[in-house]
Design a protein around this motif. Structure first.
Motif, short mmCIF file in Angstrom:
data_model
loop_
_atom_site.label_atom_id
_atom_site.label_comp_id
_atom_site.label_asym_id
_atom_site.label_seq_id
_atom_site.Cartn_x
_atom_site.Cartn_y
_atom_site.Cartn_z
N ALA A 201 105.17 -22.66 65.44
CA ALA A 201 105.91 -23.75 64.37
C ALA A 201 105.26 -25.02 64.54
N LEU A 202 104.73 -25.36 65.86
CA LEU A 202 104.30 -26.51 66.30
C LEU A 202 102.97 -26.70 65.46
N GLY B 12 102.31 -25.56 62.58
CA GLY B 12 102.49 -25.77 61.00
C GLY B 12 102.89 -27.08 61.05
N ILE B 13 103.56 -27.69 61.95
CA ILE B 13 104.13 -29.08 61.79
C ILE B 13 102.57 -29.94 61.74
N TYR B 14 101.91 -29.89 62.69
CA TYR B 14 100.65 -30.44 63.11
C TYR B 14 99.66 -30.40 61.66
N THR C 28 100.92 -29.98 58.63
CA THR C 28 101.78 -30.46 57.29
C THR C 28 101.49 -31.99 57.42
N VAL C 29 101.59 -32.41 58.85
CA VAL C 29 101.58 -33.98 59.00
C VAL C 29 100.22 -34.43 58.61
N LYS D 185 99.69 -34.70 55.01
CA LYS D 185 100.32 -35.87 54.48
C LYS D 185 99.59 -37.11 54.67
#
Length: 481
Positions: free
Chosen positions: A468-469, A471-473, A475-476, A479
């Motif tokens: 999950a971490l 994936g968040i990295y 995604t950010v 952006k």
């Protein structure tokens, strides 16, 4: 002219390169062959198997260091079914001692191999997949097959045996010690009186031979001699001994000789000389077949005539009792009188019945149902005795009212008959047997385990968390772009 010189130079350079290549290839091949020869001679290959099946321990190295005679091992395999672990182990034996050699053989291609090995070799024991270990000096052989490489343990919960390990090293090392021994502990077997023959005792003899004992049959009617240092087996004789033979046996026991005696419920009652010999050790036979009372379900197996005796904890059986190796089956047994007190005898009952009756079978009937005149009670089924003579010499004797406990191969596999036999032989002290204790190697690769439960749970939580971490990295980062 200049052009021809240029072509010649290229040819020379090409020839030099080819020669250099061939020399490098030859050098590489020589290094490979030399390394292979050194590896075979010194067994340099590292054992990376999970159970180190081809590795050797200190006890094996000690046996090999003490060898002073040659041993050749014939490895018989069906083509395509070679045991690579076993071959690897044999390579290490050959590398560890100049007295050990081995060869891989095919019995189908070389059917005369057996006759060429040793005159003492029993053809019937040889299969197409086995080891034949031959000690050349003693002309002694030992045959090992797949069953000799497997250790079994008994599961009390399921009541069955399971494969608990591999015993390649122990079996081969013991066999080498056996075929090179200067002398073996020997047991004498009396013949000439209708005793159990070699066919009847085949299972017992194989067991004792596998434990590195030697058996020697003795016929006193042919002036063959008894050796006091070797116990004498008297296995269910059907005819009496003569007074002259009584004197020979008396000389034997007075010199410290030990007796191992079996009698069966249907043995002849016309043996006064043998009965007198038994009585000299406090043994008195009782007539009849021992039959368990039907209610005594724990004291028999399937039939009331197949007794499961109770084992007493005495010197000869204390180890068995403590290890809970007491299950025996006596298929058709005779009983004995309780030994009377005698200052020259020390007697110990080692097997006794539960509540039983003695069924008189002299009428020839097959019915074992209890009759009004049958004697009832609890009786000795096996007794040990130690006899002391006036000069201080001691002679030991064992008697049991059943022979099948030692002659039935099924009982060796499903009860503790083998352990019982070896304990009695050890008590009678025929000499130190060749027995090498090497821990079996694991037969099954142990699974990977995490012993601490909290660590399992932590891993289960961290893995999806890390995903999950990540994936968040990602995604950010996108952006920001």
């Amino acid at each position: 002219m200049k052009r021809r010189f240029s072509l010649s130079a290229r040819h020379r350079l090409g020839g030099t390169a080819m020669i250099a290549t061939l020399l490098v290839l030859a050098l590489a091949a020589s290094i490979i062959l030399l390394a292979d020869a050194l590896e075979k001679k010194h067994a340099l290959r590292i054992d990376l198997s999970f159970n180190n099946a081809t590795s050797q321990g200190e006890q094996t190295q000690r046996v090999l260091n003490e060898l002073n005679s040659d041993v050749h091992i014939y490895a018989l395999f069906t083509p395509g079914q070679e045991d690579r672990s076993l071959i690897g182990l044999l390579e290490r034996y050959a590398a560890a001692s100049p007295h050990i050699t081995y060869s891989i053989e095919n019995l189908l291609q070389n059917p005369t191999l057996i006759q060429n090995i040793s005159s003492s070799l029993n053809d019937g024991d040889v299969t197409s997949d086995c080891l034949i270990i031959h000690g050349k000096q003693a002309d002694r052989t030992r045959i090992l097959n797949g069953a000799d490489y497997i250790a079994h343990s008994y599961d009390q919960e399921t009541g069955s045996y399971y494969v608990s390990g591999l015993t390649y090293e122990q079996s081969v090392t013991e066999a080498i010690a056996y075929v090179t021994a200067d002398a073996l502990p020997t047991i004498q077997v009396l013949t000439g009186h209708g005793e159990l023959d070699e066919t009847s005792t085949a299972a017992m003899e194989k067991l004792l031979t596998d434990y590195n004992f030697s058996l020697r049959r003795v016929d006193l009617s042919r002036a063959e001699t008894l050796i006091p240092e070797e116990p004498l087996m008297i296995l269910s004789p059907q005819k009496d001994i003569t007074p002259e033979q009584v004197a020979l046996i008396d000389d034997f026991v007075r010199a410290g000789g030990a007796l191992f005696i079996t009698v069966d419920f249907n043995a002849s009652t016309q043996t006064p000389q043998l009965d007198a010999l038994y009585r000299s050790y406090g043994f008195e036979r009782k007539a009849g077949l021992v039959v368990a009372e039907p209610a005594e379900v724990e004291s028999y197996y399937n039939s009331p005539a197949m007794l499961m005796p109770y084992m007493e904890a005495v010197d000869a059986t204390a180890g068995l009792v403590s290890a809970k190796q007491t299950t025996l089956i006596l298929a058709g047994a005779a009983a004995f009188e309780m030994p009377a007190s005698n200052p020259q005898l020390t007697t110990q009952v080692i097997l006794k019945s539960g509540n039983v009756y003695l069924r008189d079978m002299s009428d020839g009937a097959d019915d074992i149902t209890k009759q009004p005149n049958d004697e009832t009670g609890v009786f000795p089924l096996a007794i040990l005795s130690e006899r002391v003579f006036d000069d201080g010499t001691r002679s030991k004797a064992f008697i049991i009212g059943n022979s099948s406990v030692f002659t039935d191969s099924w009982l060796y596999q499903n009860t503790y008959s083998a352990e019982f036999l070896l304990s009695i032989i050890g008590y009678l002290n025929p000499g130190e047997p060749i027995r090498i204790q090497i821990a079996p190697k694991d037969a099954i690769r142990p699974p990977m385990r995490v012993e601490r439960l909290w660590l399992n749970q932590l891993v289960l939580v961290l893995l999806p968390g890390l995903v999950a971490l990540a994936g968040i990295y990602v995604t950010v980062s996108r952006k920001r772009l």
